[in-house]
Design an enzyme around this catalytic site. Sequence first.
Site, PDB file in Angstrom:
ATOM      1  N   SER A   1      61.016  83.692  49.040  1.00  0.00           N
ATOM      2  CA  SER A   1      60.010  84.693  48.678  1.00  0.00           C
ATOM      3  C   SER A   1      59.785  85.644  49.860  1.00  0.00           C
ATOM      4  O   SER A   1      60.730  86.269  50.339  1.00  0.00           O
ATOM      5  CB  SER A   1      58.714  83.989  48.229  1.00  0.00           C
TER       6      SER A   1
ATOM      7  N   GLU B   1      66.742  87.287  43.719  1.00  0.00           N
ATOM      8  CA  GLU B   1      65.811  86.663  42.769  1.00  0.00           C
ATOM      9  C   GLU B   1      64.492  87.398  42.886  1.00  0.00           C
ATOM     10  O   GLU B   1      64.255  88.135  43.837  1.00  0.00           O
ATOM     11  CB  GLU B   1      65.651  85.168  43.080  1.00  0.00           C
TER      12      GLU B   1
ATOM     13  N   HIS C   1      61.774  81.394  42.543  1.00  0.00           N
ATOM     14  CA  HIS C   1      60.437  80.956  42.128  1.00  0.00           C
ATOM     15  C   HIS C   1      60.553  80.127  40.849  1.00  0.00           C
ATOM     16  O   HIS C   1      60.126  80.537  39.772  1.00  0.00           O
ATOM     17  CB  HIS C   1      59.532  82.164  41.895  1.00  0.00           C
TER      18      HIS C   1
END
Length: 310
Positions: free
Chosen positions: A109, A209, A278
Amino acid sequence: MIKPKALKKGDTIGLVAPASYALKKDINKSINFLKGLGFKVKLANNIYSKYYCFAGEDDDRARGINTMFKDKEVDAIFCIRGGYGVHRILEKIDYEMIKQNPKIFMGYSDITALHIAINNNSNLITFHGPMTVSDMKDGLDDFSFKSLEEILITGKDEMEIINPKDEKIKMLSKGKSSGILTGGNLALLTGTIGTPYEIYTEDKILFIEDIGEYTFKVDRMLRQIKLAGKLDGLKGVILGDFNNCIKEDEGDQSLMEVFEEMLSPLDIPIVYNIKSGHCTPNITLPLGAKIEIDANNLKLKIIEQVISHE
């Protein structure tokens, strides 16, 4: 690229909080989980801190990273969570010191910006994988743990990257290639462009992602990357989990339509539905390591040792 030392039971894992803060009870639960696996745990000084949405002020969060890499008692470094804040500390990290004190560094992230900066400036392989508060406070699922274990502890010369059995790897564009794996969260790597910490993609395999982005925003980020030349010279693309990346309006393109329009013309191997990001389970990926992408046979393989057993 420098390969960090393999992790083993009894080693000390340093926990760092370079981005958003976490609740003390959740941090403590994740500490207990790691101790239950047979690891010792050492905490960065800012681990329980709160400053606005951050885990302490910028200098404190950067100091946490630098201190843990310099600390000879610490064998590996796990981030507790992402959120926001890493871009604010990139220029405060001592990359030469990290290069001289290589060790496992893992997160995802917001941590993407640190992965890119460390890969580029410290020449160190890092790991896109589970974080302690985000993924371990209530225990880590078996598949994610096995993936982490195979990468960080076992560390074979070659190993296949596999999806959970009920999630098939799918092909967007055929072909077979190999190259150094780079990337992470799409929004974060897009945010590095035009800075001294921007992502390098030529002759590499790009992994991306994201979470909670409308499809038109995914399109915009991919177009920014394209306009910056970051899709030129790619050897392949791996599309990870795009959790809740949906249309804002019925007339918008679907996520797959965005990918097909933006990426298919590259004429390189592209696979999607890789369960990393995630999501649960969450596959651990070695950023900076050489991998092989075989879209024809829906196979991904790490083709070099990513940790050192010395």
